[in-house]
Design an enzyme around this catalytic site. Structure first.
Site, PDB file in Angstrom:
ATOM      1  N   LYS A 134      29.929  56.801  24.011  1.00 21.72           N
ATOM      2  CA  LYS A 134      29.441  57.711  22.983  1.00 21.72           C
ATOM      3  C   LYS A 134      30.550  58.658  22.522  1.00 21.72           C
ATOM      4  O   LYS A 134      30.765  58.843  21.321  1.00 21.72           O
ATOM      5  CB  LYS A 134      28.252  58.523  23.494  1.00 21.72           C
ATOM      6  N   ASP A 152      23.431  59.440  20.619  1.00 17.83           N
ATOM      7  CA  ASP A 152      23.031  60.499  21.528  1.00 17.83           C
ATOM      8  C   ASP A 152      21.512  60.524  21.600  1.00 17.83           C
ATOM      9  O   ASP A 152      20.830  59.624  21.112  1.00 17.83           O
ATOM     10  CB  ASP A 152      23.598  61.845  21.070  1.00 17.83           C
TER      11      ASP A 152
END
Length: 246
Positions: A134, A152
């Site tokens: 991420k 997220d």
């Protein structure tokens, strides 16, 4: 919302191509130049900020990094500051002890192996301490303009709730977005989705009453009245359905 009936999501709870294009077209029209809400001055500072933001808010990270980034602009600056000096700046951020260790180890690797520069390569980024997929996706997108999708908690929720890209894991949602998001929206997509999840499609009570893509969304218990709760919205929908059958 003209043409909404013709671009309804397909059966199975996922959006069809026309709906997805319209979804992003509207988000882009409302916010043509989306950006991360993390504050930074260069690629290295972005990398540090995103690393610190794990399980923390952007607002909290920005408060901690304003003075830090006035002093630290490059990996060698971080090494010169030292771990205790870094901790003094970021002690208000959750998990600051482990994050400080990772940031210092990251700075050492960047100096020793990459000439003090942040590599524009996702695989190399994920080799750095504290940098997961991420974080690497955020850096690749924000710093280098790559068509990456940093999933997220907000994007995971929006992808599943709306039917845009369903998946049981962040990676599954990311792969769905990679496959489905069309041009010219691919670079800005993850920003639009994060902001939409943060300010409109909220976790507890999605604010459907002011959502610009509400007619494209497959979420059933839509909260169309401000102040209503999802449970109340479900009951209202059930009551309307019952009335229509009598």
């Amino acid at each position: 919302m003209e043409g909404a009936a013709s671009i309804r999501a397909a059966s199975g709870g996922t959006m069809n191509r026309a709906a997805i294009f319209e979804f992003f077209r509207r988000l882009a029209e409302a916010n043509p130049s989306p950006e991360t809400e993390l504050e930074y001055g260069n690629v290295y500072q972005l990398l540090v900020a995103v690393t610190l933001s794990a399980q923390s808010t952007d607002v909290g990270v920005n408060k901690a990094t304003r003075l830090l980034f006035a002093q630290v602009k490059h990996p060698q600056d971080m090494l010169d500051l030292g771990e205790d000096g870094l901790k003094a700046h970021i002690k208000t951020i959750g998990l600051f002890n482990s994050k400080a260790k990772n940031v210092m180890a990251m700075a050492r690797i960047l100096v020793d192996r990459h000439g003090g520069e942040v590599p524009a390569d996702r695989d190399l980024l994920t080799e750095l301490p504290g940098v997961g997929r991420k974080t690497a996706n955020v850096v690749m997108n924000c710093a280098f303009g790559a068509e990456t999708f940093a999933v997220d908690t907000h994007i995971f929720r929006v992808g599943n709730r709306t039917g845009l890209a369903k998946g049981k894991t962040p990676l599954a949602v990311e792969k769905g977005l990679e496959k489905k998001v069309p041009q010219p929206f691919r670079v800005g997509a993850h920003h639009w989705l994060i902001l939409h999840g943060r300010y409109v499609c909220k976790a507890r009570t999605p604010e459907c009453w002011h959502c610009g893509v509400v007619d494209l969304c497959e979420y059933k218990p839509k909260v169309l009245d401000k102040g209503a709760k999802p449970a109340a919205a479900i009951k209202k929908a059930a009551a309307r359905s019952k009335e229509s059958m009598t």
